[in-house]
Design a protein around this motif. Structure first.
Motif, short mmCIF file in Angstrom:
data_model
loop_
_atom_site.label_atom_id
_atom_site.label_comp_id
_atom_site.label_asym_id
_atom_site.label_seq_id
_atom_site.Cartn_x
_atom_site.Cartn_y
_atom_site.Cartn_z
N LEU A 17 29.41 -44.24 -13.23
CA LEU A 17 29.79 -43.32 -14.29
C LEU A 17 28.57 -42.85 -15.09
O LEU A 17 28.44 -41.66 -15.39
CB LEU A 17 30.80 -43.98 -15.23
CG LEU A 17 31.34 -43.12 -16.37
CD1 LEU A 17 32.11 -41.94 -15.81
CD2 LEU A 17 32.22 -43.95 -17.27
N VAL A 18 27.66 -43.75 -15.38
CA VAL A 18 26.44 -43.38 -16.11
C VAL A 18 25.61 -42.41 -15.28
O VAL A 18 25.08 -41.42 -15.79
CB VAL A 18 25.62 -44.64 -16.47
CG1 VAL A 18 24.23 -44.28 -16.92
CG2 VAL A 18 26.35 -45.43 -17.55
N LYS A 19 25.51 -42.66 -13.98
CA LYS A 19 24.75 -41.78 -13.11
C LYS A 19 25.38 -40.39 -13.05
O LYS A 19 24.68 -39.37 -13.12
CB LYS A 19 24.68 -42.38 -11.70
CG LYS A 19 23.80 -41.64 -10.75
CD LYS A 19 23.68 -42.37 -9.42
CE LYS A 19 22.76 -41.61 -8.50
NZ LYS A 19 22.56 -42.30 -7.23
N LEU A 20 26.69 -40.33 -12.95
CA LEU A 20 27.40 -39.06 -12.92
C LEU A 20 27.21 -38.29 -14.23
O LEU A 20 26.93 -37.09 -14.22
CB LEU A 20 28.89 -39.30 -12.67
CG LEU A 20 29.78 -38.08 -12.66
CD1 LEU A 20 29.61 -37.36 -11.33
CD2 LEU A 20 31.22 -38.47 -12.88
N LEU A 21 27.33 -38.98 -15.35
CA LEU A 21 27.15 -38.32 -16.65
C LEU A 21 25.71 -37.83 -16.85
O LEU A 21 25.49 -36.76 -17.41
CB LEU A 21 27.56 -39.26 -17.78
CG LEU A 21 29.06 -39.56 -17.87
CD1 LEU A 21 29.32 -40.62 -18.94
CD2 LEU A 21 29.85 -38.31 -18.14
N ALA A 22 24.75 -38.58 -16.39
CA ALA A 22 23.35 -38.16 -16.52
C ALA A 22 23.07 -36.92 -15.68
O ALA A 22 22.41 -35.98 -16.13
CB ALA A 22 22.42 -39.30 -16.09
N ARG A 27 22.28 -30.94 -15.50
CA ARG A 27 22.74 -29.64 -15.01
C ARG A 27 23.07 -28.70 -16.16
O ARG A 27 22.64 -27.55 -16.18
CB ARG A 27 23.98 -29.81 -14.12
CG ARG A 27 24.45 -28.50 -13.50
CD ARG A 27 25.82 -28.63 -12.87
NE ARG A 27 26.87 -28.87 -13.82
CZ ARG A 27 27.45 -27.93 -14.58
NH1 ARG A 27 27.06 -26.69 -14.50
NH2 ARG A 27 28.42 -28.24 -15.41
N VAL A 28 23.78 -29.19 -17.15
CA VAL A 28 24.16 -28.36 -18.29
C VAL A 28 22.92 -27.97 -19.09
O VAL A 28 22.78 -26.82 -19.51
CB VAL A 28 25.18 -29.11 -19.18
CG1 VAL A 28 25.38 -28.40 -20.50
CG2 VAL A 28 26.51 -29.24 -18.45
N ASN A 29 22.00 -28.90 -19.29
CA ASN A 29 20.78 -28.58 -20.03
C ASN A 29 19.93 -27.55 -19.30
O ASN A 29 19.35 -26.66 -19.92
CB ASN A 29 19.96 -29.85 -20.30
CG ASN A 29 20.53 -30.64 -21.44
OD1 ASN A 29 21.18 -30.09 -22.33
ND2 ASN A 29 20.29 -31.94 -21.42
N ALA A 30 19.87 -27.63 -17.98
CA ALA A 30 19.11 -26.63 -17.21
C ALA A 30 19.75 -25.25 -17.37
O ALA A 30 19.06 -24.24 -17.51
CB ALA A 30 19.06 -27.03 -15.74
N ASP A 33 18.93 -24.00 -20.86
CA ASP A 33 17.52 -23.58 -20.94
C ASP A 33 17.30 -22.22 -20.30
O ASP A 33 16.57 -21.39 -20.83
CB ASP A 33 16.61 -24.62 -20.28
CG ASP A 33 16.48 -25.90 -21.10
OD1 ASP A 33 16.81 -25.86 -22.31
OD2 ASP A 33 16.05 -26.92 -20.53
N ALA A 34 17.95 -21.98 -19.16
CA ALA A 34 17.82 -20.68 -18.50
C ALA A 34 18.38 -19.57 -19.38
O ALA A 34 17.79 -18.50 -19.50
CB ALA A 34 18.54 -20.72 -17.16
N THR A 35 19.50 -19.84 -20.03
CA THR A 35 20.11 -18.85 -20.92
C THR A 35 19.20 -18.58 -22.12
O THR A 35 19.03 -17.42 -22.52
CB THR A 35 21.49 -19.33 -21.39
OG1 THR A 35 22.30 -19.58 -20.25
CG2 THR A 35 22.16 -18.31 -22.28
N ARG A 36 18.62 -19.62 -22.65
CA ARG A 36 17.71 -19.45 -23.80
C ARG A 36 16.48 -18.63 -23.41
O ARG A 36 16.02 -17.78 -24.17
CB ARG A 36 17.27 -20.80 -24.34
CG ARG A 36 18.34 -21.50 -25.12
CD ARG A 36 17.83 -22.78 -25.74
NE ARG A 36 18.94 -23.51 -26.32
CZ ARG A 36 19.23 -24.77 -26.04
NH1 ARG A 36 18.48 -25.45 -25.21
NH2 ARG A 36 20.28 -25.35 -26.60
#
Length: 64
Positions: A17-22, A27-30, A33-36
């Motif tokens: 679960l920790v690996k999946l959440l990380a 993915r969301v942060n990337a 960042d692309a949108t920013r």
């Protein structure tokens, strides 16, 4: 089931679960960042220009 096996299965599940959440967080942060970066490029004046297509008379994005 012996308690050791239950604890081991619980620990493996928690680790998965920790690996999946990380991975999802990265993915969301990337994506954010692309949108920013795109928004910054638009604010800095790198806006795409429109050019009139002589054949159809329609405006299309230019070469920038």
């Amino acid at each position: 089931m012996p308690p050791v096996i239950v604890l081991a299965l619980g620990a493996m599940g928690a680790a998965a679960l920790v690996k999946l959440l990380a991975r999802e967080s990265r993915r969301v942060n990337a994506e954010l960042d692309a949108t920013r970066r795109e928004e910054e490029a638009l604010r800095d004046g790198a806006r795409p220009s429109l050019r009139r297509d002589p054949a159809s008379g329609e405006y299309r994005p230019g070469d920038r």
